[in-house]
Design an enzyme around this catalytic site. Structure first.
Site, short mmCIF file in Angstrom:
data_model
loop_
_atom_site.label_atom_id
_atom_site.label_comp_id
_atom_site.label_asym_id
_atom_site.label_seq_id
_atom_site.Cartn_x
_atom_site.Cartn_y
_atom_site.Cartn_z
N HIS A 178 32.70 35.38 14.03
CA HIS A 178 33.40 34.57 15.03
C HIS A 178 32.56 34.66 16.31
O HIS A 178 31.91 35.68 16.56
CB HIS A 178 34.78 35.20 15.25
CG HIS A 178 35.69 34.42 16.14
ND1 HIS A 178 35.56 34.41 17.51
CD2 HIS A 178 36.78 33.65 15.87
CE1 HIS A 178 36.52 33.66 18.03
NE2 HIS A 178 37.28 33.18 17.06
N ASP A 196 35.09 44.04 13.19
CA ASP A 196 35.99 43.10 13.84
C ASP A 196 37.17 42.88 12.87
O ASP A 196 37.03 42.20 11.86
CB ASP A 196 35.24 41.79 14.12
CG ASP A 196 36.15 40.67 14.59
OD1 ASP A 196 37.38 40.87 14.65
OD2 ASP A 196 35.62 39.58 14.89
N GLN A 213 41.05 39.47 11.73
CA GLN A 213 41.67 38.75 10.60
C GLN A 213 42.17 39.69 9.51
O GLN A 213 42.70 39.23 8.50
CB GLN A 213 40.65 37.77 9.99
CG GLN A 213 40.22 36.66 10.92
CD GLN A 213 41.36 35.72 11.30
OE1 GLN A 213 42.37 35.64 10.60
NE2 GLN A 213 41.20 35.01 12.41
N LYS A 249 47.54 37.91 16.34
CA LYS A 249 47.30 37.48 14.96
C LYS A 249 48.06 38.36 13.97
O LYS A 249 47.90 38.24 12.76
CB LYS A 249 45.79 37.51 14.65
CG LYS A 249 44.98 36.47 15.43
CD LYS A 249 43.53 36.53 15.02
CE LYS A 249 42.58 35.89 16.01
NZ LYS A 249 42.64 34.43 16.08
N CYS A 283 35.46 28.34 15.88
CA CYS A 283 34.71 29.31 16.70
C CYS A 283 33.68 30.06 15.87
O CYS A 283 33.44 31.25 16.08
CB CYS A 283 35.64 30.29 17.41
SG CYS A 283 36.70 29.50 18.60
#
Lengths: 410, 141
Positions: A127, A204, A207, A230, A368
């Site tokens: 991202h 990261d 998600q 999220k 993104c």
């Protein structure tokens, strides 16, 4: 594969007021969960309660409200530590979200870990939030950004990743799950490969945290970042996990109140962990809302959530693949509840516009992750991303809406 | 016809549609039509920023009137830009600068007016008015 029973799912849906509305006269089918999930009533109530009865600044006041709010705030820190299985509560730094967590790291590591002529290794599926901060840091330092390429299925080539590691980057920064492709990276293996030559790794987790059980000690990552919004929590709050050995040594990133120990007009000594990295009044309501979201996820069960979302993914693939000219972007072996596609002779933005009129909220565009679109030679994709409250019926409505849109456009 | 008259004509056409599908089918039909921009103008200089799909817009001044041509890789976007061309092309810079765009709301495409909307209708109108502004300044000098 079990997932939820019909009544369990119904009960879960009832906790999300936003799901029970009509758009353009049609029941809302919300499939843009990778962008942000809806908020459960528990989260909304927690925030309302804080602002109604508990509001005050924390860590400073000796008065009752301040002490209560400070305790509640710090309870959530412990809860976050438990949620991702951090070894110590002080290893959790509250931030505005994933993007700020990564910027904090890039700011603090600039000159501390990464300097002139060094390199940072990312993958081709990051991202922008886990790409641009490193790219800019490299530019500032005449350092090199190394990129592990993707194969046609959207998997990182581990052989090439291994080759890049031989260049001894100072840091590896990789996404746990691709927001554009759904690929679940074999991060445990990738971390072990980097650690074999003493290279720290940032994961990261924007998600992943709401879709699978994350154990930072088991992964052995050095840093892990994620956002509250999220994972059914509020916007504007997230966290940075860092191993204590790193956070202790790293210099502060932002300066101001809260993060200091002693201040004179000439000198300042800094507060200890985790406060050293939390300058200014934090988003207390957001943190408390995040705590409620984690309670909700713990009660619901991440394993069940993952199973349910996987069932929806398989159904969606099955329903969509009969559309002539459809091309799925990303078909990794191990993938999360994200489905990204283009249809020959149509533009993703047009499909998005038309299915919106049918009550279906999907994301279109580059998500993104423009380098991913370039890699697969598409202007963008249509992306549906599933959450614990989505149903098989919604997937059917979505697939029928896409079919109808394609018919109109051709 | 004046801009106002063309807009009224469009509003009257759209009033015949019974549901959103008819409306969008019409936009799609319009999107498949020309006038398309000359291929040599499909450059980055002619791209309108702020659109999820790519939109190229070109303007030229002939005898005090501005003529627009455009293209897009998305067909609904192209339909919308063609509507705007129908309204603004062949008009004087002054008339373009003075015109409002209320007709967009009247024909039920209000959702495309939000500044973040992917097809960037707002950006297209802004760019057309910018061209008009430039030609007006040129004329005045």
């Amino acid at each position: 594969m079990n997932g939820f029973t019909a009544s369990e799912l119904n009960e879960l849906r009832n906790q999300f007021p936003a799901l029970h509305q009509h758009v353009y006269g049609k029941p809302l089918v919300y499939l843009d969960n990778a962008a942000t999930t809806q908020k459960s009533q528990l989260v909304i109530d927690r925030i309302t309660k804080y602002y109604s009865y508990e509001n005050c600044n924390i860590h400073r006041g000796v008065h009752y409200l301040s002490q209560e709010a400070t305790a509640a705030f710090e309870d959530v820190r412990a809860k976050v530590a438990g949620f991702i299985h951090a070894a110590k509560t002080e290893e959790i730094i509250f931030t505005k979200g994933t993007t700020e967590s990564i910027n904090l790291l890039a700011g603090s590591l600039d000159g501390f870990l990464i300097g002139t002529g060094d390199s940072v290794l990312v993958t081709g599926m990051e991202h922008h939030s886990n790409l641009v901060p490193w790219q800019q840091l490299c530019k500032r330092n005449q350092a090199k950004l190394l990129v592990a390429e993707l194969d046609d299925r959207g998997d990182v080539s581990l052989a090439q990743y291994g080759k890049l590691l031989e260049q001894k980057p100072k840091l590896v920064a990789i996404t746990h799950i691709s927001n554009a492709l759904g690929t679940i990276n074999p991060v445990k293996e990738m971390i072990a490969m980097a650690h074999a030559i003493d290279i720290p790794v940032l994961i990261d987790g924007a998600q992943s945290v709401a879709h699978m059980r994350v154990d930072v000690q088991d992964l052995d990552c050095d840093f892990f970042v994620f956002s509250g919004h999220k994972m059914y929590g509020p916007m504007g709050v997230g966290a940075l996990y860092g191993k204590e050995k790193w956070l202790e040594q790293m210099p502060p990133w932002q300066f101001g109140g809260e993060m200091v120990d002693q201040v004179s007009l000439q000198e300042t000594t800094f507060n200890q962990l985790p406060f050293k990295f939390e300058a200014g009044t934090p988003n207390v309501a957001g943190v408390l809302g995040l705590g409620a979201a984690m309670d909700f996820l713990n009660q619901t069960g991440l394993e069940k959530i993952g199973q349910h979302e996987h069932q929806l993914l398989e159904l969606a693939i099955d329903k969509l693949q009969s559309i002539p000219g459809i091309r799925f972007i990303g078909s990794a072996n191990n993938r999360a509840g994200v489905i990204s596609f283009v249809v020959d002779g149509t533009h993703p933005a047009d499909i998005g516009t038309l299915v919106d009129k049918m009550g279906v909220a999907v994301r279109t565009g580059h998500h993104c992750a423009q380098p991913v679109m370039t890699r697969f030679d598409v202007p963008g994709t249509v992306r549906a991303s599933f959450a614990l409250y989505n149903t098989a019926e919604e997937v059917e409505v979505f697939a029928a809406a896409v079919q109808k849109a394609v018919n109109m456009l051709r | 016809m004046t801009i106002q008259e063309i807009q009224e004509q469009i509003v009257s056409e759209f009033s015949m549609f019974e549901d959103w599908m008819d409306k969008y089918n019409y936009l799609i039909e319009m999107g498949k039509e020309v006038p398309r921009i000359d291929e040599r103008f499909k450059t980055n200089n002619h791209l309108i920023s702020g659109c999820q799909s790519r939109v190229w817009l070109h303007a030229e001044n002939r005898e005090g009137k501005i003529y627009f041509t455009a293209d897009s890789d998305a067909v609904i976007t192209k339909g919308i830009v063609n509507l705007l061309i129908r309204v603004f092309s062949g008009q004087s810079p002054e008339a373009i600068l003075e015109a409002n765009t209320d007709f967009i709301e009247q024909i039920g495409l209000k959702e495309h007016l939000s500044p973040t909307r992917s097809n960037g209708l707002v950006s297209m109108v802004k760019q057309m008015k910018l061209y008009a502004q430039v030609y007006k300044l040129k004329q005045d000098n």
